[in-house]
Design an enzyme around this catalytic site. Structure first.
Site, PDB file in Angstrom:
ATOM      1  N   ALA A  45      20.519  17.621  50.315  1.00 34.99           N
ATOM      2  CA  ALA A  45      21.357  18.168  49.823  1.00 34.99           C
ATOM      3  C   ALA A  45      21.968  18.632  50.180  1.00 34.99           C
ATOM      4  O   ALA A  45      23.089  18.995  50.301  1.00 34.99           O
ATOM      5  CB  ALA A  45      21.229  18.354  48.139  1.00 34.99           C
ATOM      6  N   ARG A 331      10.129   2.848  38.129  1.00 36.12           N
ATOM      7  CA  ARG A 331       8.372   3.214  38.394  1.00 36.12           C
ATOM      8  C   ARG A 331       7.732   3.810  37.647  1.00 36.12           C
ATOM      9  O   ARG A 331       6.033   4.116  37.323  1.00 36.12           O
ATOM     10  CB  ARG A 331       8.441   4.709  39.257  1.00 36.12           C
ATOM     11  CG  ARG A 331       9.068   4.232  40.800  1.00 36.12           C
ATOM     12  CD  ARG A 331       9.707   5.661  41.237  1.00 36.12           C
ATOM     13  NE  ARG A 331      10.048   5.263  43.214  1.00 36.12           N
ATOM     14  CZ  ARG A 331      11.075   5.545  43.485  1.00 36.12           C
ATOM     15  NH1 ARG A 331      11.308   6.991  43.448  1.00 36.12           N
ATOM     16  NH2 ARG A 331      11.290   4.988  44.792  1.00 36.12           N
ATOM     17  N   GLU A 426      17.531  17.484  44.248  1.00 34.53           N
ATOM     18  CA  GLU A 426      16.621  17.439  43.325  1.00 34.53           C
ATOM     19  C   GLU A 426      16.234  18.681  42.367  1.00 34.53           C
ATOM     20  O   GLU A 426      15.975  18.523  41.296  1.00 34.53           O
ATOM     21  CB  GLU A 426      15.120  17.248  44.114  1.00 34.53           C
ATOM     22  CG  GLU A 426      14.003  17.114  42.897  1.00 34.53           C
ATOM     23  CD  GLU A 426      12.850  16.426  43.918  1.00 34.53           C
ATOM     24  OE1 GLU A 426      12.902  16.053  44.774  1.00 34.53           O
ATOM     25  OE2 GLU A 426      12.160  16.709  43.267  1.00 34.53           O
TER      26      GLU A 426
END
Lengths: 639, 223, 246
Positions: A45, A331, A426
């Site tokens: 990012a 997940r 994130e």
């Protein structure tokens, strides 16, 4: 609540971003040169944002704690990066990726942001390809794909098991290009220790030069945090050991709301912990589940060698419980299923905290060569660490702390509640809801950096052209630097008996035991108490050797751990507040009779954004109600 | 072309090209020398030596050869000095995980070869050029030098034989790395051909070293 | 098990530095080498000594932060791994282990075992990239790349920039590092347009920074944690000559 205006543009979901881009305020090229932007962090990012902003002509300053921007932890991402190219002609589309992410995130993400992330995903692949990422190709020379957990199409682009490395190095290369052009100035081995607000706007940061220990002031018209997630709060995680939540936390203390902190993803397939000295856990890419079948013995305490356990004595529990998705469940589902089997006593390996991931059938069908081409480096990695050859016997895997969906609350512009402070990648909370799908992180980070922030930030920068360069001798900078200095001096002067690593390990254990894959009210309350006690102990018995004015890795660790104590408190509060199971957040009190997560959409269909109200005072909860206009909120089932 | 020879890779190119030239020279040199032991009489050797000493084209090549030697040596020295400077503080425990074993010692092997060269030139070359060597006549053509006798004379002394053979071995070590390394420097590396080049280098080295070595041995034991 | 560590300690860039001996008894074969140093550091801190400074981050062999010169070899006795992947299984009880920082003029020591590798960044600033602006890329499939070249490019692109090649090279040469990047981009059609400029600029910068010259010794290939091979250096030479001469 006015404070949580997500600023979602009008129009239908598919048109919002186009409309937005058509109407966003622009800054003329001559003015961009006069505008400074700080970017903290150089991962997928940060690097991409810094280079894209540099290309536009802004004056960019980038910071990372590593010795080189290339080492940010995006480098360790393995499996791939999603994009809606539909090169496979299997029915993929922007809408499908959007829907998979919304569903994968258990309907706890904001529709408009997710749709946009899916929308720009194609551009990300084009850009990375042009930057020289050697994505996997077919013999005809075109790009190829594989499928990933939680979806039924093949949309994941990959470069063996090192996709993150390749994307990271590509972002780094575009960053290098801007550094060589002089539009971006790089400050490595710097750690952001505070955010500076002037008149309520983010105007700068205080950094510590990690070589000299000097505190430095940097000013800008806007600050972008791309500082990653806080998964290391669990001590053992798949993250880099220096990854930390401090930059985001400092921003939070200055007024940025922190959203959904308890949404921490536990990745189902990492190499199990082998001993108490271990400093981290190594991920085995989720892509392995394409060909690896997960099982445990049908008998408890079956001590036979896995190769000696015949087919009829094996319980392929994912295929049994989730016939539609099988080994490719998302997940969170995969992790909990592994924990369930191990807790029930079927676990394997020396600790009983592991399950098998078996490639026997895939190798039989496709041959060693094909499997090696797909996963060669992952198999080698596994062999290096464990000394076990996965071509010959099944891998042992177990879930481990991985990714944090929670993060700084941002609106559609990716701006936090502090004007001029942006959070991307994130570090923000926006796109993954309560659970992130595989190969969606590189996608989101790069999309935020290359294709979203450069537009949305111009909306703010257009109003800054009358603001001259911010001087660093303002009293706000004095104060911030003084506070940073005081805190560092306090840490180093405790002079107790235990190291910050000692406290970090203890904190991680509490978090893992009570606030990990499965949570309940009693455990969380206990955890809150334990964290509080441990925090007190930390501030009275910590030992930091050396001085502040030198390279001192212990003071770095101490600072990060001290922030983790505060963040842990908030994480637990958030988990306590959310009395439902959704995505990675599984409350034992809220489950279906067959042990699946039970959401409570009536009461918890919101983003929990927490406001810091001062030391020793409880955080205030703000709720951003989630409106689902395009998709129907339904029970998330992978059966 | 600008400043290519100022760059590290450009300098290496000179060393490699010079190396190739010297590799060829060694073959010619060995060929002529072998006539000493292969021919019945000393005539072919002396005739060849005479030719080499008088032909105008060869004389030009002689100058080129010296220049190439010098280039090889000078550029290697420059590169080597830069290499030493690049690691001012040395390791306590040196690294020995190289792939090409003799590459570590090239500069020292080269140095010994240079010393050998000076001695060798004083022994034969300078003597034939500037000193006095017996004359010899074949088929009524008078040759000015009987280099053959000089060589045979020299190789009666065991010390000299041993010295020469030792130096040939060292030359062999130098070539063992040098031959294939020159190809790599020129950028010629290929998954199929490189192993062939490496083999060829070994064959070449063995041929050259044994070719040169056999001469003093045979002379010593037969004459 | 027990090991005797002889570790290079140097307070800062200007200090002289020396080996310090540590007898460390609480070593388990299950530890990684860096975890062993972590454990030693915990002990040192508690004793009031200063801990040994060394770089490391991802601890899974991909970020390239770590890098120690152990008993005469970068990353220790095993092949194809970074220091963080080295296990104490590789040592025997009673071993003496020398730990040194990377040694090269362009990699000055900052503290103890930490060196400054920003020279690598500088080489990449000299065109270690493809000049394409965000938003101007064509569709990913508009330029087909033969799988063979794409795979070769991948093999070169896996360099982690750790500096083990420089550390291993008897000449402290950075040719393997530079050649890996040059090869990666030269093998892809996307990288061809500026391939000539790239190789010229990167070699010039490498020379300027004071790295040594390659003597085709191959220690770099032998020690590279990602096993990048010497064919890259040959390709670099080739690219360089064609850029300069043709």
């Amino acid at each position: 609540m006015a404070i949580l205006d997500a600023k979602i543009p009008e129009g239908s979901l598919a048109e919002k971003w186009t409309h937005y881009k058509n109407s966003v305020k622009l800054v003329n090229p001559a003015n961009k040169k006069k505008l400074d932007i700080i970017v903290v962090g150089t991962g997928a990012a940060g690097s991409s944002a810094a280079s894209a902003l540099g290309e536009l002509g802004y004056n960019v300053k980038v910071f990372c704690y590593q010795d080189s921007p290339r080492r940010a932890h995006a480098i360790a991402s393995q499996g791939g990066i999603n994009a809606t190219k539909n090169y496979q002609n299997d029915g993929d589309s922007v809408y499908r990726l959007f829907y998979d992410m919304i569903k994968g995130g258990d309907f706890r993400a904001r529709e408009a942001n997710v749709y946009r992330a899916a929308e720009v995903s194609s551009q990300v692949i084009d850009h990375y390809t042009a930057l020289g990422v050697p994505f996997a190709r077919d013999y005809g020379g075109s790009l190829t794909n594989r499928s990933f957990g939680g979806v039924q199409v093949s949309r994941t682009f990959y470069a063996k098991g090192q996709t993150g490395q390749q994307c990271m190095l590509a972002s780094y290369s575009s960053l290098n290009r801007q550094i060589s052009k002089g539009t971006v100035t790089m400050f490595s081995r710097r750690e952001m220790l505070d955010l500076v607000l002037v008149d309520g706007k983010a105007r700068g940061i205080i950094t510590r030069n990690l070589i000299t220990g000097e505190l430095e002031r940097h000013s800008a018209h806007a600050v972008v945090l791309a500082s990653g997630g806080y998964g290391t709060i669990y001590y053992l995680s798949t993250l880099a050991i220096q990854s930390n939540g401090s930059a985001a936390w400092k921003a939070h203390l200055k007024g940025a709301l922190f959203a959904n902190p308890s949404f921490a993803q536990i990745h189902p397939t990492s190499i199990p912990q082998l001993n108490e000295y271990q400093s981290k856990l190594t991920l085995m890419s989720e892509s392995l589940r394409n060909d690896g079948r997960i099982w445990v013995p049908k008998e408890k305490n079956d001590k036979r060698h896995p190769n000696d356990i015949p087919e009829e004595d094996r319980d392929y529990y994912l295929e049994r419980r989730y016939p539609a998705y099988g080994n490719l469940v998302p997940r969170d589902v995969g992790s909990r299923a592994a924990k369930e089997r191990c807790d029930a006593g079927y676990g394997v390996g020396p600790t009983g905290l592991a399950v098998y991931m078996d490639f026997r059938d895939a190798i039989k069908k496709q041959g060693d060569k094909t499997i090696e081409a797909k996963y060669g480096n992952l198999f080698q990695l596994y062999d290096t660490i464990t000394g076990i050859n996965p071509y010959k016997e099944p891998m042992q895997i177990y879930p481990s702390a991985h990714y944090t969906m929670g993060g700084l609350w941002v609106d559609y512009n990716l701006m936090t509640t502090i004007p001029g402070l942006y959070a991307i990648g994130e570090a923000n909370f926006a796109d993954h809801g309560a659970n992130r799908l595989g190969a969606a992180s590189l996608m989101q980070c790069s999309g935020d950096g290359y294709f979203i922030l450069p537009f949305t930030i111009s909306d703010y920068m257009a109003d800054q052209i009358k603001t001259p360069r911010i001087p660093v001798n303002l009293k706000e900078f004095d104060e911030a630097e003084e506070n940073v200095r005081k805190r560092l001096e306090k840490l180093i002067s405790i002079n107790g008996t235990q190291t910050s690593t000692f406290f970090h390990k203890k904190l991680g254990k509490i978090m893992w035991d009570y606030c990990g894959m499965v949570r309940n009210e009693e455990g969380l309350k206990k955890a809150a108490e334990l964290v509080k006690e441990l925090k007190h102990e930390f501030w009275t018995d910590l030992k930091v050797p050396g001085n502040l004015n030198e390279l001192n890795q212990e003071i770095e660790k101490a600072g990060r751990v001290s922030d983790f104590f505060d963040l842990a408190g908030l994480l637990i509060s958030d988990a306590l507040n959310r009395k439902e199971s959704c995505g990675a957040h599984f409350r034992e009190e809220s489950q279906t009779p067959d042990g699946e997560a039970q959401r409570n959409d009536d009461e918890y269909l919101y983003v929990a954004a927490w406001e810091f109200k001062g030391e020793e005072r409880p955080h205030q909860l703000h709720k951003e109600k989630l409106k689902f206009e395009e998709v129907e909120v339904q029970v998330r089932s992978y059966k | 072309m600008s400043n290519i020879f100022n760059s590290s890779i450009g300098k290496k190119l000179i060393v490699a090209l010079a190396g190739f030239f010297l590799i060829l020279f060694l073959l010619v040199h060995m060929g002529i020398n072998l006539t000493l032991i292969l021919a019945e009489s000393s005539k072919p050797f002396n005739v060849a030596a005479h030719f080499m000493g008088t032909n105008i084209i060869i004389k030009v090549f002689e100058v080129i050869l010296f220049a190439v030697f010098l280039l090889h040596i000078i550029y290697v020295l420059i590169l080597q000095i830069q290499n030493w400077i690049a690691r001012p503080k040395r390791y306590k425990i040196p690294n020995f995980s190289q792939i090409s074993f003799f590459s570590k010692f090239m500069i020292w092997l080269g140095g010994i070869i240079l010393i050998f060269l000076v001695i060798h030139l004083t022994d034969f070359y300078f003597k034939s050029k500037f000193g006095h060597i017996e004359e010899i006549t074949y088929d009524n053509i008078r040759y000015y030098t009987d280099l053959s006798s000089l060589v045979i004379q020299k190789f009666q002394i065991p010390g000299i034989v041993i010295f020469y053979i030792a130096c040939f071995l060292i030359l062999g070590f130098h070539l063992w790395h040098g031959f294939q390394s020159a190809f790599q420097t020129l950028g010629l590396n290929h998954k199929v051909y490189t192993p062939v080049i490496k083999k060829l280098g070994m064959v070449y080295t063995i041929v050259v070293v044994s070719g040169f070595t056999i001469i003093p041995l045979i002379i010593y034991f037969t004459q | 098990m027990k090991v005797r560590l002889k570790i290079w300690r140097q307070e800062n860039a200007k200090a002289k530095g020396a080996f310090v001996t540590y007898d460390f008894e609480e070593v388990s074969t299950e530890m990684s080498f860096l975890e062993m140093l972590d454990a030693l550091n915990q002990k040192l801190i508690k004793k009031g000594d200063s801990p040994i400074a060394f770089d490391s981050d991802c601890r899974e062999g991909i970020c390239g932060s770590c890098g120690l010169y152990i008993n005469g070899r970068p990353n220790g006795p095993e092949k194809g791994i970074s220091t963080c992947q080295l296990s104490m299984r590789a040592f025997k009880d009673g071993d003496t282990i020398y730990v040194e920082p990377w040694r090269a003029k362009p990699f000055p020591v900052i503290k103890d075992l930490i060196v400054d590798r920003s020279a690598f960044d500088k080489i990449l600033h000299a065109c270690g990239f493809i000049s394409v602006n965000t938003g101007s890329a064509p569709d990913g499939n508009s330029i087909l790349v033969p799988k063979e070249y794409s795979d070769l490019a991948f093999d070169s692109s896996v360099c982690i920039g750790c500096g083990a090649c420089v550390a291993a090279c008897k000449n402290a040469s950075a040719m393997l590092f530079v050649s890996a990047k040059v090869s990666h981009l030269a093998l892809l059609p996307q990288g061809r347009p500026e391939a000539r400029e790239r190789v010229k600029n990167m070699v010039m910068e490498m020379d300027r920074l004071g790295f040594g010259n390659c003597t085709n010794t191959g220690a770099c290939e032998a020690e590279c944690p990602k096993e990048i091979n010497l064919t890259n250096i040959a390709r670099l030479n080739r690219e360089y000559f064609t850029a300069k001469i043709l």
